[in-house]
Design an enzyme around this catalytic site. Structure first.
Site, short mmCIF file in Angstrom:
data_model
loop_
_atom_site.label_atom_id
_atom_site.label_comp_id
_atom_site.label_asym_id
_atom_site.label_seq_id
_atom_site.Cartn_x
_atom_site.Cartn_y
_atom_site.Cartn_z
N GLU A 161 82.24 56.19 44.20
CA GLU A 161 81.05 55.50 43.71
C GLU A 161 79.91 55.75 44.68
O GLU A 161 80.07 55.60 45.89
CB GLU A 161 81.29 53.99 43.60
CG GLU A 161 82.37 53.58 42.62
CD GLU A 161 82.61 52.07 42.62
OE1 GLU A 161 81.68 51.32 43.01
OE2 GLU A 161 83.70 51.65 42.23
N GLU A 199 88.84 48.98 45.70
CA GLU A 199 88.39 48.43 46.98
C GLU A 199 89.24 47.22 47.41
O GLU A 199 88.71 46.17 47.78
CB GLU A 199 86.91 48.04 46.90
CG GLU A 199 85.99 49.22 46.59
CD GLU A 199 84.50 48.84 46.63
OE1 GLU A 199 84.19 47.65 46.47
OE2 GLU A 199 83.67 49.75 46.85
#
Length: 490
Positions: A266, A121
């Site tokens: 995720e 991220e």
């Protein structure tokens, strides 16, 4: 001829019955930020017992990579963000990293590494552009290093991205596009991944929508909710996951990547550390997710479900809590591999706990009955304990939120005592504490006993039940060979 068709049908049925076990194509994130981790070999056994055939690691943990060798489990190997600058600076640095962490484990241990996830991220808004200049160069250098190592076809590169890399100005999925400040970079990176035959990895968290906005419609966070649908043309969205995912698909379509493969890196729900992080909600969300995968259900814009990596496998008591106390409670298993809540994995299968975990002695450090709550040392003692141990289960709306002041102190003292491996000097808080053999757990609040890191024993690779399964598989194989031979001569 009819008999031959019957034999083919019988063969198909046998193959179907022999291969479908639990949830197909489901991966899971295996985080390793724990003070007392379950030994890697036990974790790999846990993965296999529960039907996970893919796993994502956040870093090149040697124990995990070795244990995954020849396990049949596909590995997505992560590179932490702090390595991006050095990897971006030189192809040689990337070559050294690949040699040490990819080639070595594939050749020496037979670890099935299929993806290298460069960063985690990195374009998250809260990072304030810290990794904006290094992520794409690092990605290209790692790809070049894999090609030079002869692994370009076997191992693909990707970058797990947060869902905040795309947005919609219309509040509808059809208005999806990449975030304006990184749009050019995202298009270049997606093109690179597409040309490399790789996939785009996106993390989607309905829980965070609820956490960030107290006015967010709670039912819309779940797959089986009853909130008012979001109508987008001819499509009605009944949950935020579908709407979020299809916003990404719209962004890809808008920029010329309509067929770009997407992986959910995720997705999950925590069980503690916040009023909305609890076992009831986690079970509801994750069971809904499993049900969709079992049925092969996608989203309105993509009917085929993507590969999904559940977040996460085991709780991590040493993970950063900067985003919130819930960060240490995403696991479907507790820190020791015990089951938190029941999940139907399909075909009558449920979650199976880790086997072979050994614990420290059954004793706890608690506030002494003789200690006074008005003792001037109490507050500092509790703060000290919680500075060096995990107290994220304390507080409003948590699993231990109903404890009284004495219970809170006991919980803090015990977590410190267990984290320090039950050292006798770890239960000396200014004469406020004592050791007890009586479990002080109360209701939903668990007073833990930590894993004894020195006395683990991995169970035999084949228990009696597994041996039966193995014999059944051998019999099935023999019958299949016989059927194929018979079909050949009919």
């Amino acid at each position: 001829m009819g008999f031959r068709y019957f034999l083919w049908f019988l063969l198909f049925c046998m193959l179907l019955g022999g291969q479908i076990k639990g949830v197909l194509g489901l991966g899971v994130n295996w985080g390793t930020r724990l003070t007392h981790p379950v030994p890697p070999k036990i974790v790999v056994r846990l993965l296999k017992d529960n039907g996970f055939n893919k796993v994502k690691l956040f870093e090149a943990d040697p124990g995990a990579l070795q244990a995954l060798g020849r396990s049949g489990i596909e590995v997505m190997l992560g590179i932490p963000n702090e390595f991006l600058a050095s990897l971006a600076s030189s192809v040689r640095v990337a070559e050294d990293w690949v040699a040490k962490n990819v080639s070595n484990y594939i050749s020496k241990y037979g670890t099935n590494i299929s993806y290298v996830a460069v960063g985690n991220e990195p374009f998250l808004k809260t990072y304030k552009d810290k990794f904006l200049q290094t992520t794409f160069p690092a990605l290209k250098n790692v790809q070049a290093a894999l090609i030079k190592a002869g692994l370009g076809r076997q191992v693909k590169v990707t970058v797990p991205l947060n869902a905040d890399v795309y947005q919609t100005d219309t509040d509808l999925p059809s208005g999806g596009d990449f975030r304006s400040d990184i749009r050019t970079l995202m298009i270049s990176m997606v093109k690179f991944l597409s040309d490399s035959g790789s996939a785009l990895v996106i993390n989607i968290y309905p829980f965070l929508s609820l956490y960030a906005d107290p006015h967010f419609p709670k039912d819309y966070a779940f797959f089986n909710g009853n909130s008012t649908p979001i109508v987008d043309g001819s499509i009605s969205y009944t949950n935020v996951f579908d709407a979020n995912y299809d916003t990404l698909i719209s962004a890809l379509e808008k920029n010329g990547f309509a067929s770009m493969p997407v992986i959910i890196g995720e997705v999950g729900w925590p069980t503690d550390g916040d009023i909305n992080a609890n076992i009831e909600y986690a079970k509801r969300f994750n069971q809904g997710l499993f049900d969709r995968i079992i049925k092969g259900q996608g989203t309105p814009k993509r009917r085929t479900p993507p590969d999904i990596y559940l977040f996460g496998l085991i709780d991590e008591d040493a993970k950063s809590v900067d985003p919130g106390n819930f960060e240490r409670h995403w696991g479907i298993f507790y820190y020791d591999g015990t089951v938190k809540y029941a999940l139907d994995l399909g075909n009558g299968r449920g979650l199976v706990a880790a086997k072979g975990v050994k614990y420290l002695a059954r004793e706890w450090c608690v506030m002494s009955p003789q200690a006074n709550l008005l003792d001037p040392n109490l507050t500092n003692s509790v703060n000290y304990a919680c500075t060096y141990a995990d107290c994220t289960s304390l507080g409003y709306g948590t699993s231990c939120g109903t404890l009284d002041a004495r219970g809170n102190a006991s919980y803090a003292f015990n977590m410190y005592y267990q984290t320090l491996d039950q050292r006798k000097d770890a239960c000396k808080f200014n004469n406020l504490s004592t050791i007890t053999k009586l479990d002080p757990s109360k209701g939903t609040c668990r007073f833990e006993i930590m894993i004894d890191l020195g006395t683990h024993q991995l169970p035999p690779s084949r228990s009696s039940s597994l041996a039966v399964g193995s014999n059944q598989n051998s019999l099935l194989l023999a019958l299949l060979i016989g059927l194929i031979t018979l079909i050949t001569y009919v």
